[in-house]
Design a protein around this motif. Structure first.
Motif, PDB file in Angstrom:
ATOM      1  N   HIS A   7       0.846  -1.181   0.000  1.00  0.00           N
ATOM      2  CA  HIS A   7       0.000   0.000   0.000  1.00  0.00           C
ATOM      3  C   HIS A   7       0.885   1.237   0.000  1.00  0.00           C
ATOM      4  O   HIS A   7       1.778   1.371   0.842  1.00  0.00           O
ATOM      5  N   ILE A   8       0.643   2.129  -0.942  1.00  0.00           N
ATOM      6  CA  ILE A   8       1.437   3.342  -1.114  1.00  0.00           C
ATOM      7  C   ILE A   8       0.487   4.536  -1.083  1.00  0.00           C
ATOM      8  O   ILE A   8      -0.454   4.609  -1.888  1.00  0.00           O
ATOM      9  N   ILE A   9       0.718   5.437  -0.156  1.00  0.00           N
ATOM     10  CA  ILE A   9      -0.129   6.624  -0.016  1.00  0.00           C
ATOM     11  C   ILE A   9       0.615   7.831  -0.570  1.00  0.00           C
ATOM     12  O   ILE A   9       1.738   8.119  -0.165  1.00  0.00           O
ATOM     13  N   MET A  10      -0.028   8.530  -1.478  1.00  0.00           N
ATOM     14  CA  MET A  10       0.576   9.722  -2.081  1.00  0.00           C
ATOM     15  C   MET A  10       0.367  10.930  -1.188  1.00  0.00           C
ATOM     16  O   MET A  10      -0.755  11.412  -1.036  1.00  0.00           O
ATOM     17  N   GLY A  11       1.446  11.441  -0.606  1.00  0.00           N
ATOM     18  CA  GLY A  11       1.382  12.725   0.062  1.00  0.00           C
ATOM     19  C   GLY A  11       1.135  12.660   1.552  1.00  0.00           C
ATOM     20  O   GLY A  11       0.292  11.899   2.034  1.00  0.00           O
ATOM     21  N   ARG A  12       1.877  13.474   2.277  1.00  0.00           N
ATOM     22  CA  ARG A  12       1.776  13.544   3.738  1.00  0.00           C
ATOM     23  C   ARG A  12       0.384  13.979   4.186  1.00  0.00           C
ATOM     24  O   ARG A  12      -0.190  13.410   5.115  1.00  0.00           O
ATOM     25  N   THR A  13      -0.173  14.981   3.512  1.00  0.00           N
ATOM     26  CA  THR A  13      -1.479  15.515   3.923  1.00  0.00           C
ATOM     27  C   THR A  13      -2.571  14.467   3.784  1.00  0.00           C
ATOM     28  O   THR A  13      -3.391  14.271   4.690  1.00  0.00           O
ATOM     29  N   TYR A  14      -2.574  13.756   2.648  1.00  0.00           N
ATOM     30  CA  TYR A  14      -3.593  12.732   2.457  1.00  0.00           C
ATOM     31  C   TYR A  14      -3.398  11.581   3.434  1.00  0.00           C
ATOM     32  O   TYR A  14      -4.364  11.017   3.957  1.00  0.00           O
ATOM     33  N   GLN A  56      10.102  14.419   6.459  1.00  0.00           N
ATOM     34  CA  GLN A  56       8.900  15.169   6.123  1.00  0.00           C
ATOM     35  C   GLN A  56       8.124  14.569   4.943  1.00  0.00           C
ATOM     36  O   GLN A  56       6.994  14.987   4.675  1.00  0.00           O
ATOM     37  N   GLU A  57       8.715  13.594   4.254  1.00  0.00           N
ATOM     38  CA  GLU A  57       8.091  13.077   3.037  1.00  0.00           C
ATOM     39  C   GLU A  57       7.744  11.597   3.081  1.00  0.00           C
ATOM     40  O   GLU A  57       6.779  11.171   2.432  1.00  0.00           O
ATOM     41  N   PHE A  58       8.522  10.807   3.799  1.00  0.00           N
ATOM     42  CA  PHE A  58       8.340   9.365   3.794  1.00  0.00           C
ATOM     43  C   PHE A  58       7.962   8.855   5.177  1.00  0.00           C
ATOM     44  O   PHE A  58       8.518   9.310   6.187  1.00  0.00           O
ATOM     45  N   ALA A  59       7.037   7.910   5.203  1.00  0.00           N
ATOM     46  CA  ALA A  59       6.646   7.232   6.438  1.00  0.00           C
ATOM     47  C   ALA A  59       6.389   5.769   6.112  1.00  0.00           C
ATOM     48  O   ALA A  59       6.145   5.402   4.950  1.00  0.00           O
ATOM     49  N   VAL A  74       4.226   5.828   2.937  1.00  0.00           N
ATOM     50  CA  VAL A  74       3.809   7.151   2.481  1.00  0.00           C
ATOM     51  C   VAL A  74       4.976   7.772   1.723  1.00  0.00           C
ATOM     52  O   VAL A  74       6.130   7.680   2.157  1.00  0.00           O
ATOM     53  N   CYS A  75       4.671   8.396   0.601  1.00  0.00           N
ATOM     54  CA  CYS A  75       5.706   9.018  -0.214  1.00  0.00           C
ATOM     55  C   CYS A  75       5.179  10.331  -0.776  1.00  0.00           C
ATOM     56  O   CYS A  75       3.991  10.629  -0.666  1.00  0.00           O
ATOM     57  N   PRO A  76       6.042  11.138  -1.404  1.00  0.00           N
ATOM     58  CA  PRO A  76       5.556  12.350  -2.055  1.00  0.00           C
ATOM     59  C   PRO A  76       4.557  12.039  -3.174  1.00  0.00           C
ATOM     60  O   PRO A  76       4.508  10.919  -3.700  1.00  0.00           O
TER      61      PRO A  76
END
Length: 204
Positions: free
Chosen positions: A136-143, A165-168, A177-179
């Motif tokens: 599972h890959i989530i685009m963007g920290r805010t989302y 600040q970009e990857f989790a 999580v990625c940019p």
């Protein structure tokens, strides 16, 4: 018994092995209101690009570049995903990405009763085969942060560890999580880092 599989909306294969979550939808045909996963056919990506502009072209291109780089570094994934014969990411994009047998999906926000976007839950951990784990890959920290507030009885809460600040990453949920999929935000160097994080999910 009620199924534990969450029904997502978006583009690509049902119960895909690689699931990418995006916080917006393309304004093309029925996609703004679609409530299921719709597999693409040859030519559909270019049609969406023509209608929706360069932003969506970047999303599809970066997705294809990610898969191409990832399968080049991971022999197991390369054997599991369709398109191993492709010699370029462009060929993979045009012939396999988000098509029915691709094992890839681009998952949109869900819709509330007023047809407004709402974050979705991370879904199943396996695609029906317990020997083939999902990613599972989530685009963007805010989302990603908005998804932390979404919950259903079928989903486990995310427990993201922010590397910067970009990857989790949440190894248990097999989630990274990625940019956002954009040439500048997720550059080629950052794609390599994302591949390394995804591959780390399979390490003991």
């Amino acid at each position: 018994m009620k199924s534990s599989v969450i029904q997502h909306a978006g583009l690509g294969a049902n119960q895909a092995q690689v699931n990418v979550y995006i916080g917006n939808r393309p304004n093309y045909q029925n996609l703004p209101i679609i409530e299921h996963l719709q597999a693409l056919n040859n030519g559909d990506i270019e049609a969406i690009n023509r209608e929706c502009g360069n932003g969506w072209r970047k999303v599809f291109n970066v997705y294809a570049k990610l898969i191409f780089a990832w399968r080049g570094a991971d022999a197991t994934l390369n054997a599991q995903l369709a398109g191993a014969e492709c010699q370029s990411w462009q060929a993979y994009r045009d012939r396999f990405l988000l098509q029915g047998a691709s094992q890839t999906a681009l998952i949109f926000p869900s819709l509330d009763i007023n047809n407004q976007s709402a974050p979705v839950d991370i879904g199943q951990r396996h695609n029906g085969n317990e020997d083939v784990a999902n990613f599972h890959i989530i685009m963007g920290r805010t989302y990603a942060k908005s998804m932390l507030t979404a919950s259903t009885v079928n989903a486990q809460a995310l427990n993201l560890y922010w590397l910067d600040q970009e990857f989790a990453i949440d190894s248990k949920a097999r989630t990274v999580v990625c940019p956002y999929f954009d040439y500048r935000q997720l550059s080629n160097i950052k794609i390599i880092r994302l591949v390394e994080l995804l591959m780390s999910l399979d390490k003991p």
